[in-house]
Write a protein that holds these residues in place. Sequence first.
Motif, PDB file in Angstrom:
ATOM      1  N   MET A  69      21.915  -5.671  36.152  1.00  0.00           N
ATOM      2  CA  MET A  69      20.611  -6.229  35.775  1.00  0.00           C
ATOM      3  C   MET A  69      19.768  -6.568  36.995  1.00  0.00           C
ATOM      4  O   MET A  69      18.539  -6.420  36.975  1.00  0.00           O
ATOM      5  CB  MET A  69      20.812  -7.488  34.932  1.00  0.00           C
ATOM      6  CG  MET A  69      21.302  -7.241  33.522  1.00  0.00           C
ATOM      7  SD  MET A  69      21.518  -8.814  32.664  1.00  0.00           S
ATOM      8  CE  MET A  69      21.960  -8.232  31.023  1.00  0.00           C
ATOM      9  N   GLY A  73      17.377  -4.196  35.818  1.00  0.00           N
ATOM     10  CA  GLY A  73      16.923  -4.988  34.682  1.00  0.00           C
ATOM     11  C   GLY A  73      17.760  -4.749  33.440  1.00  0.00           C
ATOM     12  O   GLY A  73      18.723  -3.977  33.450  1.00  0.00           O
ATOM     13  N   HIS A 116      13.755  -9.306  37.669  1.00  0.00           N
ATOM     14  CA  HIS A 116      14.456  -8.850  36.468  1.00  0.00           C
ATOM     15  C   HIS A 116      15.019 -10.007  35.650  1.00  0.00           C
ATOM     16  O   HIS A 116      15.419  -9.805  34.490  1.00  0.00           O
ATOM     17  CB  HIS A 116      15.589  -7.894  36.851  1.00  0.00           C
ATOM     18  CG  HIS A 116      15.120  -6.629  37.473  1.00  0.00           C
ATOM     19  ND1 HIS A 116      14.200  -5.787  36.883  1.00  0.00           N
ATOM     20  CD2 HIS A 116      15.433  -6.053  38.681  1.00  0.00           C
ATOM     21  CE1 HIS A 116      13.981  -4.741  37.668  1.00  0.00           C
ATOM     22  NE2 HIS A 116      14.712  -4.883  38.759  1.00  0.00           N
TER      23      HIS A 116
END
Length: 447
Positions: A69, A73, A116
């Motif tokens: 992530m 993201g 993110h």
Amino acid sequence: MTSTSFEAPPDGGSMIRLTEILHRSVKLRQRRFEMLPLRGQGAPFTEPHARNPSDTLPPSELADLISSMSVIGLLEPVLAEEIIVDGKAPTIRLVTGERRLRAMRWGAVNRPENPHFQALPAVVCPGPLSEEERHMWRFVENFAREPLRPGEQAAALLYQRCAILVGKLLKVGKPVPQEVYAIPDPAERFLALEKIRGTDSSCAAPWSEVLDRLGLQLNERKASELVRAFRALPRDLTEEMDEAAIRLNTRIRFAELRNGRAQAAEGIWAALKSSKRLHLLPTAVNVGLEEPELGPEEVITEAEERQDAANADRRAKLTRVPTHAEDQEETDKGDDAAVPSALGADEGPAIAELGHPMQPTAPAEAAAEAMPADTAPSRPAVESNTIRTALDGIRGLLAEVRAGKEIARYDCGSLRLALRELHNHLEGATADGATDHDATTEGSEAA
């Protein structure tokens, strides 16, 4: 609890049927995409977990997810339901995606500078959702992680095109009757919507808009071909072809055969399916289109003969052993004379890029003079333009493979045959010396 159509996934787990069932849920049909805050008002809530998101170290079971992530993201939104209580602000309750939420919360606390981890991508539905609706959404979410097959891709494209068309029709004041919404088949529903649209070009749903909305890496021609094959074939046949992994080009050709010779096409499919010989379908379809006078059994017999001939040719090439005379001729041939003329002046930089610098070689005339008369080449060298064209093709193929594209099964077989035969020629031409090292390097690059 009373059993409903949402209680279990449909037989076969078909994404087409899942999409139809999902569309019948009023609440799931009203879903919307939002970026939810991770803290404060509007943040989703769920049951408390053993670990606090403010822990300094990431939970071990989430470390990989958090790492992913932080770079790209969250790719798959969570599902949440909006709970409205009279006199109070709406609250958002998580339905699926607890691991994703925990990872995002940890990132928001411990990596606040990372963009993110600023907000949570979520699909929000009016709540509360029933247990059946939750169950079906979870199943759809898990199933959707699998790659879609051609029939499922076509259905998804048509459903999205219908949704765009409905939105434009309602926007300009053209009502859509309830019976149109109830049409389960996406192709038939689209035709009904097109009749309502008529000639109003402002309400059209072009493929470019559909693909942009879905975010698919698919060109308009491919989307059109997928839908064309989907429309031309019965739904049960489409699902059978999905299960058998029949390629799109074969489906389009089969649809052409079925359009002109429906009975023969159905007979060919039934016979190949019952005998578990669907690998013959592409050849059988070609035979059926090329020789319309043949019946289904004759078509299959001809397809088998063609396939057997092709396989025999492949086997012959794979098992071919050069004769002693050929081996002696290759060994006797002077590589110092053949290699420079075959490579050409333009190939030096390409070899140097691979970490094998081009070694200086003697001019062809000097090499020829140094060769004994009885070892002079008995065959002319391959033209340098032919070598360069082959190398350019191989490099282009390698570039596409490295980019993630797949080589078809039969193309793989053809490539193996050609490369093995070429490898035998190169091995026969190999001898000690710097020039031969360069020739082998060039061959390795091609292989």
